[in-house]
Design a protein around this motif. Structure first.
Motif: not given
Length: 269
Positions: A12-15, A29-42, A62-69
């Motif tokens: 996958r690519s995107g959020d 998780l890839n919404r770094p400008d929102k600190l990876n807050a999750m949408t319903r689609a995510m 599996l490994v789960l992490t976030g992008t950005g800060k």
């Protein structure tokens, strides 16, 4: 909007960004400008990814992490308004299915908390098997600050850390912000790493988890996690039955044979 590779639905690519490294599925998780807050689609897509990973013999951990800060700032507040506009039956029917435990995935999971973990982001800390964090991590439950009940996250956390620590997070909201050291002392995480070493360590752990018998480790995790849903005697009975059933699996014979022959075991997927 996330895009999946038609030839490989796990990519996958995107959020949400995914990649397969050796036999490890890495999810970011890839919404770094929102600190990876999750949408319903995510949330929906995470459910799809974990379900597919559970069915895919290529994936052993599996490994789960976030992008950005940030790791995950929780659910996107904008989604709360849409939920409030639904009737109660619709809301009750929308049971969450965005973590490994929620979809019945028993492959080993590593949660690498790279920054702030708040609100619904705590689901991942409570539901994944091994939780490590960077020196930049912080943990807080902000539900009451935005007028929401917090229930599922603290119920899960109470299985990992002292109840008093959980209740402070519930009652004090954003005023109770655990540092990495406090999270370690509360057994919320098992290791603290420098930020630039976090993913290397997460991948090291995931590769170790991927090297053991898939059937044995998944049966073990299913027994341990399943025990929380039953009285102790029933849990011991369930665990014993899992052990006995596994004795018919080829890995149960392969492990001792490889040990005695001083060679690497050849596990079945």
């Amino acid at each position: 909007m996330n895009v999946s590779d038609e030839a490989d639905p796990l990519l996958r690519s995107g959020d949400i960004i995914t990649e397969i490294v050796d036999r490890v599925l890495v999810i970011r998780l890839n919404r770094p400008d929102k600190l990876n807050a999750m949408t319903r689609a995510m949330l929906n897509e995470l459910g799809e990814i974990f379900t597919l990973a559970g069915q895919d013999p290529r994936i052993r951990s599996l490994v789960l992490t976030g992008t950005g800060k940030g790791f995950c700032a929780g659910a996107d507040v904008g989604g709360l308004k849409a939920s409030a506009e639904q009737d109660l039956d619709e809301r009750l029917a929308a049971r969450p299915r965005f973590t490994p435990r929620m979809v019945g995935l028993w492959k080993p999971t590593i949660c690498a908390v790279n920054g702030v973990c708040a609100g619904a982001g705590l689901h991942f800390v409570s539901d994944l098997d091994i939780v490590i964090c960077s020196e930049n991590a912080a943990f807080t439950d902000t539900h009451v600050n935005v007028g929401q009940i917090t229930a599922m996250e603290p119920i899960g956390l109470a299985r990992r850390m002292p109840l008093g620590s959980v209740l402070r997070m519930v009652i004090l909201g954003k005023a109770e912000r655990l540092t990495p050291q406090q999270a370690l002392e509360a057994h919320l995480v098992s290791e603290i790493l420098p930020a630039d070493a976090l993913m290397d360590r997460a991948m090291e752990l995931a590769r170790i988890a991927a090297s053991v018998s898939p059937a044995a480790v998944q049966g073990s995790l299913k027994a341990v996690w399943g025990s929380f849903d039953m009285p102790l005697e029933d849990a011991h009975t369930m665990g014993f039955e899992e052990v006995m059933r596994h004795r018919n699996h080829p890995d149960a014979a392969e492990g001792p044979a490889a040990f005695l022959e001083k060679r690497e075991p050849r596990w079945q997927d």
